[in-house]
Design an enzyme around this catalytic site. Structure first.
Site, mmCIF file in Angstrom:
data_model
loop_
_atom_site.group_PDB
_atom_site.id
_atom_site.type_symbol
_atom_site.label_atom_id
_atom_site.label_comp_id
_atom_site.label_asym_id
_atom_site.label_seq_id
_atom_site.Cartn_x
_atom_site.Cartn_y
_atom_site.Cartn_z
ATOM 1 N NE ARG A 45 -2.586 5.924 1.617
ATOM 2 C CZ ARG A 45 -2.338 5.977 2.910
ATOM 3 N NH1 ARG A 45 -2.756 6.999 3.646
ATOM 4 N NH2 ARG A 45 -1.669 5.038 3.537
ATOM 5 N N GLY A 46 -5.209 3.594 2.389
ATOM 6 C CA GLY A 46 -5.058 3.107 3.767
ATOM 7 C C GLY A 46 -6.240 2.191 4.048
ATOM 8 N NE ARG A 93 -5.363 0.249 -3.552
ATOM 9 C CZ ARG A 93 -4.420 0.804 -2.781
ATOM 10 N NH1 ARG A 93 -4.745 1.769 -1.920
ATOM 11 N NH2 ARG A 93 -3.168 0.397 -2.854
ATOM 12 C CG ASP A 243 -2.876 -2.752 3.472
ATOM 13 O OD1 ASP A 243 -1.720 -2.435 3.827
ATOM 14 O OD2 ASP A 243 -3.699 -1.939 3.029
ATOM 15 C CG ASN A 253 1.798 -2.519 6.057
ATOM 16 O OD1 ASN A 253 0.686 -1.988 5.959
ATOM 17 N ND2 ASN A 253 2.863 -1.831 6.430
HETATM 18 O O1 MRU Z 1 -1.506 1.574 -0.899
HETATM 19 P P1 MRU Z 1 -1.955 2.180 0.395
HETATM 20 O O2 MRU Z 1 -1.436 3.560 0.633
HETATM 21 O O3 MRU Z 1 -3.457 2.093 0.561
HETATM 22 O O4 MRU Z 1 -1.309 1.252 1.502
HETATM 23 C C1 MRU Z 1 -1.516 1.548 2.846
HETATM 24 C C2 MRU Z 1 -0.752 0.683 3.775
HETATM 25 O O5 MRU Z 1 -0.074 -0.245 3.384
HETATM 26 C C3 MRU Z 1 -0.931 0.949 5.228
HETATM 27 O O6 MRU Z 1 0.234 0.631 5.937
HETATM 28 C C4 MRU Z 1 -2.080 0.079 5.753
HETATM 29 O O7 MRU Z 1 -3.219 0.253 4.966
HETATM 30 C C5 MRU Z 1 -2.408 0.373 7.161
HETATM 31 S S1 MRU Z 1 -3.236 1.943 7.262
HETATM 32 C C6 MRU Z 1 -3.807 2.165 8.812
#
Ligand code: MRU
Length: 365
Positions: A45-46, A93, A243, A253
């Site tokens: 994730r991220g 996603r 994001d 985000n």
């Molecule tokens: O649901 P996630 O864990 O994928 O969400 C991640 C985030 O919101 C992070 O802050 C974003 O992806 C930046 S990661 C460098």
């Protein structure tokens, strides 16, 4: 350095982020479907990490074809398999645009190889090289952002961060957490407040784990503690990732980010977004157009088999929110630091990126 994504021809290895910090377990993916499910279930994730994993997923599709039918021409039986892989991965996603950015890049490379008459073996090699380039470039972008971001922090800074934006979420080093790492190594940082980040606890489980590994002083807090810490004068800056960033600077985000931005403005604290150019979506005029993922209610109502909320209570679980551009002090990208009005900076970078792509098509791989 923590590296959560590793590839060897035919297998993508992902550090299972669902099981951290209790266990460092790896998931092996050898098919597009396995990669897609790993993204959906948040093994990986991220935003940047999702894009990197998906790029390797496309490479895996080509590798499997090459193993099945040898170095036959790409035209024919194989035609369509890469397109299907891209469509499946694009569906995993909805919010992070890095996923679509990486898939578009893989698609472009695929078409180029096909049109040049490559065989399936050559195609697989080319797509693996492209995915590897995406991963390596992301690490380089994180390092650049970290330098720009660390320059903005005061000496002895106490910063607050949300979610996990570190090596786990990127090709390495991290976005907001990359700034924190670099500021720490320069002796500029005093302390990190880590939001636990309900409901999936990326802060409590992942950011705390990364900071502990680096020996960076930090304190874990519940998301609701940010306001009183700010009021007590114990936060000098807020650093978050993104994001998707729209053309006007509105930024999606992790849920709870918008609340932090409002709090930071109220208390006169700078609020910085740190994100590579692959997170910017200049085609979207504003944050109102960013699709927000709604995840399984069980993430909020309980954990695993346990449910602490009443069975009959309806649950909403939007995974992201949109912070309006006017609350953002600066957007730190790998191409420089943008200040309001963001429309101008983003339009300028988009024009430059267009020129760079057409001027150097062989740059990749
Ligand atoms: O649901 P996630 O864990 O994928 O969400 C991640 C985030 O919101 C992070 O802050 C974003 O992806 C930046 S990661 C460098």
């Amino acid at each position: 350095m923590i590296q959560a994504i590793r590839y060897e021809p035919g297998t993508l290895w992902l550090l299972d982020q669902r099981r951290l910090p209790a266990e460092e377990a790896w998931v092996a993916c050898s098919s597009v479907e396995q990669v897609a499910r790993a993204i959906e279930s948040m093994v990986v994730r991220g935003a940047p990490a999702i894009g990197i994993a998906a790029a390797y997923g496309v490479a895996l599709a080509a590798r499997r074809l090459a193993q099945g039918v040898g170095d036959a021409p790409v035209q024919g039986a194989a035609e369509g398999a890469v397109d299907r892989a891209i469509r499946r991965l694009a569906d995993t996603r909805p919010t992070a645009v890095n996923l679509h950015w990486a898939l578009a890049r893989m698609e472009e490379r695929y078409r180029r190889e096909r049109d040049a008459g490559a065989g399936l073996g050559e195609l697989a090699q080319a797509l693996e090289a492209e995915a590897r380039a995406i991963q390596e470039e992301d690490l380089a972008m994180c390092r650049r952002m970290a330098e720009y971001g660390a320059d903005l922090l005061p000496e002895g800074a106490r910063v607050l961060t949300h979610c996990n934006t570190g090596a786990l979420a990127t090709g390495g080093h991290g976005t907001a957490l990359g700034v924190i790492r670099t500021a720490w190594s320069r002796g500029r940082l005093r302390h990190v407040w880590v939001d636990e980040t309900r409901p999936v606890l990326q802060g409590a489980r992942l950011t705390a784990w990364e900071l502990l590994k680096e020996g960076i002083p930090h304190t874990l807090i519940v998301d609701g503690a940010a306001a009183s810490l700010m009021r007590a004068g114990r936060v000098d800056a807020v650093l978050v990732g993104a994001d998707r960033i729209a053309a006007n600077g509105d930024t999606a985000n992790k849920i709870g980010t918008y609340m932090l931005a409002v709090l930071a403005r109220h208390h006169g604290i700078p609020f910085y977004v740190v994100a590579p150019w692959s997170t910017v979506d200049p085609a979207l005029p504003s944050g109102a157009h960013i699709p927000i993922e709604e995840r399984n209610p069980q993430e909020v109502a309980g954990y695993g088999e346990a449910r602490w909320a009443p069975e009959a209570s309806p649950v909403a679980n939007p995974a992201f929110d949109v912070t309006p551009a006017e609350l953002i002090t600066a957007i730190i990208t790998d191409r420089g630091v943008l200040r309001p009005p963001y429309e101008e900076g983003i339009a300028r970078l988009a024009a430059e990126a267009g020129r760079a792509t057409s001027a150097a098509p062989e740059r990749r791989g």
